[in-house]
Design an enzyme around this catalytic site. Structure first.
Site, PDB file in Angstrom:
ATOM      1  N   ASP A   1      67.037  13.897  50.852  1.00 22.32           N
ATOM      2  CA  ASP A   1      65.804  14.006  51.043  1.00 22.32           C
ATOM      3  C   ASP A   1      65.947  15.441  52.560  1.00 22.32           C
ATOM      4  O   ASP A   1      67.651  16.127  52.711  1.00 22.32           O
ATOM      5  CB  ASP A   1      65.133  13.166  51.307  1.00 22.32           C
ATOM      6  CG  ASP A   1      63.219  13.417  51.651  1.00 22.32           C
ATOM      7  OD1 ASP A   1      63.263  14.914  51.718  1.00 22.32           O
ATOM      8  OD2 ASP A   1      62.866  13.394  51.513  1.00 22.32           O
TER       9      ASP A   1
ATOM     10  N   GLU B   1      53.538  13.881  54.447  1.00 27.49           N
ATOM     11  CA  GLU B   1      53.956  12.785  55.566  1.00 27.49           C
ATOM     12  C   GLU B   1      54.597  12.991  57.114  1.00 27.49           C
ATOM     13  O   GLU B   1      54.307  13.916  57.572  1.00 27.49           O
ATOM     14  CB  GLU B   1      56.022  13.200  54.817  1.00 27.49           C
ATOM     15  CG  GLU B   1      56.316  14.553  55.017  1.00 27.49           C
ATOM     16  CD  GLU B   1      57.348  14.909  54.088  1.00 27.49           C
ATOM     17  OE1 GLU B   1      58.730  13.827  54.692  1.00 27.49           O
ATOM     18  OE2 GLU B   1      57.746  16.066  53.949  1.00 27.49           O
TER      19      GLU B   1
HETATM   20  C1  BGC Z   1      60.685  15.002  51.517  1.00 21.42           C
HETATM   21  C2  BGC Z   1      59.960  14.998  50.058  1.00 21.42           C
HETATM   22  C3  BGC Z   1      60.021  15.735  49.927  1.00 21.42           C
HETATM   23  C4  BGC Z   1      61.183  17.328  50.861  1.00 21.42           C
HETATM   24  C5  BGC Z   1      60.818  18.850  49.692  1.00 21.42           C
HETATM   25  C6  BGC Z   1      60.233  15.597  52.465  1.00 21.42           C
HETATM   26  O1  BGC Z   1      60.403  15.927  53.870  1.00 21.42           O
HETATM   27  O2  BGC Z   1      60.184  13.242  52.014  1.00 21.42           O
HETATM   28  O3  BGC Z   1      59.575  14.287  49.552  1.00 21.42           O
HETATM   29  O4  BGC Z   1      60.733  16.443  48.261  1.00 21.42           O
HETATM   30  O5  BGC Z   1      60.483  17.025  51.849  1.00 21.42           O
HETATM   31  O6  BGC Z   1      59.492  19.460  50.695  1.00 21.42           O
HETATM   32  C1  BGC Z   2      59.955  18.689  55.005  1.00 27.09           C
HETATM   33  C2  BGC Z   2      59.665  19.878  54.980  1.00 27.09           C
HETATM   34  C3  BGC Z   2      58.939  21.283  55.808  1.00 27.09           C
HETATM   35  C4  BGC Z   2      59.917  20.599  57.220  1.00 27.09           C
HETATM   36  C5  BGC Z   2      58.788  21.325  58.202  1.00 27.09           C
HETATM   37  C6  BGC Z   2      60.588  18.208  56.328  1.00 27.09           C
HETATM   38  O1  BGC Z   2      60.367  17.212  56.609  1.00 27.09           O
HETATM   39  O2  BGC Z   2      59.797  17.900  54.345  1.00 27.09           O
HETATM   40  O3  BGC Z   2      58.824  20.397  53.495  1.00 27.09           O
HETATM   41  O4  BGC Z   2      58.816  21.920  54.524  1.00 27.09           O
HETATM   42  O5  BGC Z   2      59.476  19.558  57.572  1.00 27.09           O
HETATM   43  O6  BGC Z   2      59.781  21.032  59.379  1.00 27.09           O
END
Ligand code: BGC
Ligand code: BGC
Length: 615
Positions: free
Chosen positions: A309, A506
């Site tokens: 991740d 998230e």
């Molecule tokens: C998320 C994933 C996602 C990845 C890429 C992560 O923060 O937990 O679900 O695929 O970012 O954006």
């Molecule tokens: C997410 C990414 C996002 C980034 C932003 C990550 O946790 O998975 O998709 O672009 O945070 O800082």
């Protein structure tokens, strides 16, 4: 008891219907291992490490770094649009540019370009946006879920992208979690049956077809089973919730709930799997050899590759070099770095040279990545890894929207319908619509739509808000008036109050209070005070606590986060489609019950898992 019996029969039927997805031969089994070995044997250590490195395009300092670091993969995380803007054209030109550069490297291995196409190609302006998975789960329709994934795959390939970080096959067990809506539902059966349907829709019957994308089952394992208070606060200093937290159960209990979705995805031939940010009894999944190597690759026989991740290895103990060592040793094959790739590259190389990581582990990781690239057809002679004009014509098309529309219809769950309030007559003289989610495209599409966390208001092109869908559905003679708070409703024959949540994703979506907002409650009360039938539509990523409005409603529909095709909700309200949706989660009565799940002892939710009326 009756409900459990019904559930058993239902599960058996669903399982039977899903057998074709499970029986499908894995595309990874069809790859010539000899070809993979031949390519591997030509590669230098630097080139191998490059294949294991994934960089977010926003962090790519110079396009020539694709060659300098032999990069095997790029991604767009949330909010990582093309620098020139968010259009189909910008996306495809950007990805094509990167691929052209990759084809100029010594070995000419095309890139894997990953993105979170989790409910349609949701990052891209004008894409068809499907209901989030919690709603898809309520359809219980694996054929439809497969179809939705096929449409998504076509839109993804239209932009030249060849990999989606989907489906989420984890099982959300605590509705306070801000990623609850990303899961198909709270039971292992749902993940086990619907997850593989999505995988086979994304990957197609031939992973090398021009309409197929590589799928990624995530987040392995236990993402939805964390304990409140163990999460990682989105903002330093905030109270901890659930996201990226710790799962505190025995491995046996974890396996029972959280493993079936992954096992089924592996059987359906999923080419990649993403380990979870979360931990199992204090041990981070991203660095856990037992989970990644013994369980997933050994016991389940997973032959694809593991992608970390987002910067997940940075949470492991020690300095960066220790973190890389632990993650790769545990079994990670590719790291979503996503920014400091020069450091990753140098330090992984040192680890191999210092024999802290055996070359055999590197060879295994690269073999897995190449195996997938071969299965995707990327290594075919004269393969052109570019965006496809013929697919661009279908991007956001009516035909694609029809599939989403059907998904919206089938995902609606009728929770209450006193005195046959629904379906409403299309010929009423006047209908009053109220509530914060009635006329708000951003709210009905939710998080992971155009932007990472999602946003209220007009966020994309195409689609219909629920208010406009209602207006489009009723007779010409019917007057539809709208006010946010339900005032100016006097003289109406019926009220539709559309309430719920505003977008989150998230990290930012954990909530310890799932009551409706004060404004929503007031809007319901105001309309009810007129003495007319009141239909409440809940637009939300999870069940909400309804005690304040329950006795002020005649009918209730759970609409989840339906996406762009709001017409599907109106179709259920006015009888164009008789509701079939069944809850994919248990609906709690109160916050005290919030982590209730089907199968609990003394199970007494407001609406049970599997519940759903029709008319
Ligand atoms: C998320 C994933 C996602 C990845 C890429 C992560 O923060 O937990 O679900 O695929 O970012 O954006
Ligand atoms: C997410 C990414 C996002 C980034 C932003 C990550 O946790 O998975 O998709 O672009 O945070 O800082």
């Amino acid at each position: 008891m009756k409900i459990f019996k019904a559930l058993k029969i239902f599960t058996a039927v669903v399982f039977f219907l899903t057998l074709p997805f499970l029986a499908q031969a894995s595309p990874l089994d069809q790859v010539s291992e000899k070809d993979v070995r031949a390519l591997l044997s030509k590669m230098t250590l630097d080139e191998k490490i490059g294949q294991m490195t994934q960089v977010d395009h926003k962090s790519l300092k110079d396009i020539n770094d694709i060659e300098k670091y032999h990069l095997g993969s790029l991604l767009s995380g949330g909010d990582s649009d093309p620098n020139g803007g968010n259009s189909l054209k910008e996306w495809s030109e950007m990805v094509d540019r990167f691929q052209r550069r990759a084809l100029k490297t010594r070995l000419k291995i095309p890139l894997l370009y990953g993105i979170d196409a989790v409910h349609g190609h949701n990052n891209v302006m004008g894409a068809v946006v499907f209901p989030h998975n919690i709603g898809m789960g309520c359809t219980r329709n694996s054929q439809l879920i497969k179809k939705a994934a096929e449409v998504t795959a076509e839109e993804v390939r239209a932009t030249g992208i060849n990999w989606t970080f989907a489906p989420m096959v984890g099982v959300p067990r605590d509705k306070r979690w801000g990623r609850t809506y990303e899961g198909f539902g709270e039971s292992p059966e749902i993940a086990r049956t619907l997850g593989p349907a999505a995988v086979s829709g994304f990957q197609g019957s031939d992973l090398a077809a021009k309409t197929s994308v590589l799928a990624c089952a995530k987040h392995f394992i236990g993402d939805g089973g964390t304990t409140w208070g163990t999460g990682k606060p989105a903002i330093a200093g905030n109270a901890a919730g659930l996201d990226q937290g710790d799962v505190r159960v025995t491995e046996a209990a974890l396996r029972e709930i959280q493993l079936p979705g992954f096992a089924a995805a592996v059987e359906a031939g999923v080419g990649s799997i993403m380990p979870s940010f979360s931990s199992l009894n204090g041990s981070k999944c991203s660095g856990d050899k037992h989970l990644l190597t013994d369980l997933l690759k050994g016991e389940l026989g997973f032959k694809g590759f593991l992608i970390s991740d987002w910067a997940a290895i940075n949470d492991l103990p020690g300095d960066y070099k220790n973190q890389i060592e632990q993650a790769i040793t545990a079994g990670l094959d590719m790291v979503m770095v996503p920014d400091k790739y020069p450091a990753f590259y140098t330090q992984l190389k040192e680890l191999v040279e210092q024999k802290r990581i055996p070359l055999s582990r590197i060879n295994d990781a690269v073999t897995r990545i190449l195996r997938v690239k071969f299965a995707m057809g990327l290594m075919q002679k004269n393969y052109r890894p570019f965006s496809d004009q013929s697919l661009q014509k279908r991007f956001g098309s009516l035909a694609h929207r029809q599939v989403a529309l059907q998904a919206v219809r089938e995902s609606q769950v009728l929770l209450k319908n006193n005195n046959k309030t629904l379906p409403l007559s299309k010929g009423l003289k006047r209908i009053v619509v109220a509530g914060a989610n009635a006329d708000n495209m951003g709210n009905q599409t939710g998080g992971w739509t155009v932007s990472w966390q999602g946003k209220s208001d007009d966020i994309t092109k195409g689609g219909t808000t629920l208010l406009n869908a209602i207006k489009d559905t009723v007779a010409k003679t019917t007057e539809v008036t709208f006010s946010l708070d339900g005032t100016e409703a006097k003289g109406a024959d019926a009220g539709i109050v559309i309430v719920g949540e505003t977008p989150y994703a998230e990290m930012f979506g954990d909530r310890d209070d799932l009551h409706l907002s004060e404004a929503d409650v007031k809007a319901v009360q105001t309309v009810k005070a007129l003495g007319i039938p009141v239909v409440v539509v809940i637009v939300s990523g999870r069940p909400m606590i309804l005690d304040q409005i329950l006795d002020k409603t005649d009918a209730i529909v759970a609409a989840w986060l339906p996406g762009t095709e709001g017409q599907g909700v109106a179709d259920v309200l006015f009888g164009n489609f008789h509701p079939t949706g069944k809850l994919s989660v248990s609906w709690p009565r109160s916050m005290k019950q919030v982590s209730i799940n089907v199968g609990d002892v003394a199970y007494d939710p407001l609406y049970a898992y599997g519940f759903g009326l029709t008319y």
